[in-house]
Design a protein around this motif. Sequence first.
Motif, PDB file in Angstrom:
ATOM      1  N   PRO A 158       0.808  -1.227   0.000  1.00  0.00           N
ATOM      2  CA  PRO A 158       0.000   0.000   0.000  1.00  0.00           C
ATOM      3  C   PRO A 158       0.838   1.273   0.000  1.00  0.00           C
ATOM      4  CG  PRO A 158      -0.962  -1.605   1.494  1.00  0.00           C
ATOM      5  CD  PRO A 158       0.360  -2.166   1.056  1.00  0.00           C
ATOM      6  N   GLY A 159       1.918   1.300   0.753  1.00  0.00           N
ATOM      7  CA  GLY A 159       2.781   2.475   0.781  1.00  0.00           C
ATOM      8  C   GLY A 159       3.483   2.709  -0.526  1.00  0.00           C
ATOM      9  N   ALA A 160       3.901   1.629  -1.193  1.00  0.00           N
ATOM     10  CA  ALA A 160       4.556   1.768  -2.498  1.00  0.00           C
ATOM     11  C   ALA A 160       3.600   2.378  -3.517  1.00  0.00           C
ATOM     12  CB  ALA A 160       5.048   0.398  -2.974  1.00  0.00           C
ATOM     13  N   ILE A 161       2.353   1.919  -3.496  1.00  0.00           N
ATOM     14  CA  ILE A 161       1.347   2.464  -4.408  1.00  0.00           C
ATOM     15  C   ILE A 161       1.088   3.932  -4.093  1.00  0.00           C
ATOM     16  CG2 ILE A 161      -1.052   2.305  -5.171  1.00  0.00           C
ATOM     17  CD1 ILE A 161      -0.925  -0.703  -4.583  1.00  0.00           C
ATOM     18  N   MET A 162       0.951   4.252  -2.810  1.00  0.00           N
ATOM     19  CA  MET A 162       0.677   5.631  -2.426  1.00  0.00           C
ATOM     20  C   MET A 162       1.800   6.573  -2.860  1.00  0.00           C
ATOM     21  SD  MET A 162       0.301   7.475   1.275  1.00  0.00           S
ATOM     22  CE  MET A 162       2.003   8.007   1.150  1.00  0.00           C
ATOM     23  N   ILE A 163       3.036   6.150  -2.707  1.00  0.00           N
ATOM     24  CA  ILE A 163       4.174   6.989  -3.094  1.00  0.00           C
ATOM     25  C   ILE A 163       4.110   7.316  -4.585  1.00  0.00           C
ATOM     26  CG2 ILE A 163       6.685   6.938  -3.426  1.00  0.00           C
ATOM     27  CD1 ILE A 163       6.850   5.499  -0.691  1.00  0.00           C
ATOM     28  N   ASP A 164       3.794   6.315  -5.399  1.00  0.00           N
ATOM     29  CA  ASP A 164       3.696   6.558  -6.844  1.00  0.00           C
ATOM     30  C   ASP A 164       2.451   7.363  -7.202  1.00  0.00           C
ATOM     31  OD1 ASP A 164       6.006   5.134  -7.070  1.00  0.00           O
ATOM     32  OD2 ASP A 164       5.161   3.458  -8.195  1.00  0.00           O
ATOM     33  N   TYR A 165       1.335   7.035  -6.579  1.00  0.00           N
ATOM     34  CA  TYR A 165       0.070   7.694  -6.907  1.00  0.00           C
ATOM     35  C   TYR A 165       0.125   9.196  -6.613  1.00  0.00           C
ATOM     36  CZ  TYR A 165      -4.922   8.790  -6.909  1.00  0.00           C
ATOM     37  OH  TYR A 165      -6.153   9.352  -7.171  1.00  0.00           O
ATOM     38  N   THR A 166       0.730   9.574  -5.508  1.00  0.00           N
ATOM     39  CA  THR A 166       0.763  10.982  -5.099  1.00  0.00           C
ATOM     40  C   THR A 166       1.876  11.772  -5.783  1.00  0.00           C
ATOM     41  OG1 THR A 166       2.175  10.420  -3.219  1.00  0.00           O
ATOM     42  CG2 THR A 166      -0.215  10.497  -2.825  1.00  0.00           C
ATOM     43  N   GLY A 167       2.791  11.072  -6.448  1.00  0.00           N
ATOM     44  CA  GLY A 167       3.929  11.753  -7.049  1.00  0.00           C
ATOM     45  C   GLY A 167       5.113  11.889  -6.108  1.00  0.00           C
ATOM     46  N   LEU A 168       5.012  11.302  -4.913  1.00  0.00           N
ATOM     47  CA  LEU A 168       6.136  11.348  -3.987  1.00  0.00           C
ATOM     48  C   LEU A 168       7.330  10.548  -4.494  1.00  0.00           C
ATOM     49  CD1 LEU A 168       4.452  11.114  -0.451  1.00  0.00           C
ATOM     50  CD2 LEU A 168       5.557  13.092  -1.498  1.00  0.00           C
ATOM     51  N   ASN A 169       7.112   9.726  -5.520  1.00  0.00           N
ATOM     52  CA  ASN A 169       8.228   8.982  -6.100  1.00  0.00           C
ATOM     53  C   ASN A 169       9.258   9.904  -6.753  1.00  0.00           C
ATOM     54  OD1 ASN A 169       6.471   9.689  -8.154  1.00  0.00           O
ATOM     55  ND2 ASN A 169       6.646   7.751  -9.245  1.00  0.00           N
ATOM     56  N   GLN A 170       8.909  11.177  -6.919  1.00  0.00           N
ATOM     57  CA  GLN A 170       9.868  12.152  -7.439  1.00  0.00           C
ATOM     58  C   GLN A 170      10.833  12.639  -6.364  1.00  0.00           C
ATOM     59  OE1 GLN A 170       9.900  12.874 -10.855  1.00  0.00           O
ATOM     60  NE2 GLN A 170       8.440  11.162 -10.726  1.00  0.00           N
ATOM     61  N   VAL A 171      10.488  12.409  -5.097  1.00  0.00           N
ATOM     62  CA  VAL A 171      11.336  12.889  -3.994  1.00  0.00           C
ATOM     63  C   VAL A 171      11.677  11.800  -2.980  1.00  0.00           C
ATOM     64  CG1 VAL A 171      10.609  15.300  -4.167  1.00  0.00           C
ATOM     65  CG2 VAL A 171       9.274  13.717  -2.748  1.00  0.00           C
ATOM     66  N   ILE A 172      11.051  10.625  -3.107  1.00  0.00           N
ATOM     67  CA  ILE A 172      11.347   9.480  -2.244  1.00  0.00           C
ATOM     68  C   ILE A 172      11.588   8.267  -3.134  1.00  0.00           C
ATOM     69  CG2 ILE A 172      10.455   7.907  -0.468  1.00  0.00           C
ATOM     70  CD1 ILE A 172       8.790  10.234   0.607  1.00  0.00           C
ATOM     71  N   SER A 173      12.747   7.663  -3.016  1.00  0.00           N
ATOM     72  CA  SER A 173      13.074   6.509  -3.850  1.00  0.00           C
ATOM     73  C   SER A 173      12.497   5.232  -3.254  1.00  0.00           C
ATOM     74  CB  SER A 173      14.586   6.380  -4.019  1.00  0.00           C
ATOM     75  OG  SER A 173      15.223   6.349  -2.754  1.00  0.00           O
ATOM     76  N   LYS A 174      12.383   4.190  -4.093  1.00  0.00           N
ATOM     77  CA  LYS A 174      11.816   2.904  -3.674  1.00  0.00           C
ATOM     78  C   LYS A 174      12.702   1.779  -4.186  1.00  0.00           C
ATOM     79  CE  LYS A 174       7.707   2.177  -5.061  1.00  0.00           C
ATOM     80  NZ  LYS A 174       7.286   2.217  -6.468  1.00  0.00           N
ATOM     81  N   PHE A 175      12.697   0.679  -3.444  1.00  0.00           N
ATOM     82  CA  PHE A 175      13.390  -0.525  -3.905  1.00  0.00           C
ATOM     83  C   PHE A 175      12.695  -1.731  -3.306  1.00  0.00           C
ATOM     84  CE2 PHE A 175      16.612  -3.827  -4.119  1.00  0.00           C
ATOM     85  CZ  PHE A 175      17.220  -3.590  -5.340  1.00  0.00           C
ATOM     86  N   SER A 176      12.445  -2.744  -4.108  1.00  0.00           N
ATOM     87  CA  SER A 176      11.782  -3.960  -3.616  1.00  0.00           C
ATOM     88  C   SER A 176      12.803  -5.074  -3.404  1.00  0.00           C
ATOM     89  CB  SER A 176      10.699  -4.433  -4.593  1.00  0.00           C
ATOM     90  OG  SER A 176      11.247  -4.692  -5.867  1.00  0.00           O
ATOM     91  N   ILE A 177      12.659  -5.764  -2.290  1.00  0.00           N
ATOM     92  CA  ILE A 177      13.567  -6.856  -1.947  1.00  0.00           C
ATOM     93  C   ILE A 177      13.365  -8.053  -2.881  1.00  0.00           C
ATOM     94  CG2 ILE A 177      13.757  -6.211   0.483  1.00  0.00           C
ATOM     95  CD1 ILE A 177      11.678  -8.416   1.083  1.00  0.00           C
TER      96      ILE A 177
END
Length: 307
Positions: free
Chosen positions: A51-70
């Motif tokens: 849910p948090g990964a989706i929210m980060i992308d949906y809100t556009g926070l992926n432009q300022v917070i990076s993500k990585f999946s194990i």
Amino acid sequence: MSNKVNSGDACALPSQKKEIALSQKFSTGELSIEPNRYHYVWAKFCPWATPGAIMIDYTGLNQVISKFSIYPLRHAGIADDWFFGKNDDDEDSLLHTTRLSENYKKTVPNFSARPTVPALIDLKTGGVVNDSSLDIMTELAGNWKKYFATDVPDVYPDSLKIDIDQMNTQIITDITSVPGKISEVDSQAEYEMLFNQYFDRLDKLDARLADQRFLMGDHITLPDFWLVVSLIRFDLVFYFKNKLNKKRLDEYPNLWRYARECYQIPAFRQNTDFNVIKQFFFQTSDNPVTSFDRVIPVGPDLDRWEE
């Protein structure tokens, strides 16, 4: 090595007492709101971290917070850690660590518990600062709004915070946490109690969606991220593996419509990996498959999500 796994094996469950709680927050000033400083480590299979990964992308926070999946499988012989790649020496390109426990130890040097996802990591220190799914989402949604994309409705509006928090609690208690709990029961009565709790909530949510598009009205808010993630895993895993088999998802007309509609939204689709979900919940580790319980089922027909 035991291959037993449940739905909360990788994740930070709010209902379970953890040996060490990492819960630094932006709202208290413990963490600074600083673009490109934080890294969200999650798992594509996990109903708590996704849910948090989706929210980060949906809100556009992926432009300022990076993500990585194990890497989605336990490495052979190692049941208490998560690696960033298939090989032991594969690194997260930003963290330059190979396994998640290394980042927990940068915060708590004597850390010896099982590391869980999600984990919000401070790139300046490399240490985990928060590993509570719900905390991370409400903290980001409530304190990083100035970095949201301009065309995205507020997913945690002040006017709905109380109702959203209540709905989050209902979904997490009655839906998200039940598969993990039900896999550990040791009595018929306890199984049936959790079974009824799960389907009673699905009934209520299906009725709620009969005359509105999303859970809180006409646009997506935090509870939608939680619910859709669990609905995607319902037919795919929980119906069979956790004996949650009263109905299939498509027997709930409003939930089925709602889940497919959300899946068409890029942030939901690009953070959904049906194959990885099945791989983790059935295969568990990258040990050779030698028993039927670790065989990955071919079905169900995933084309139906595109209809």
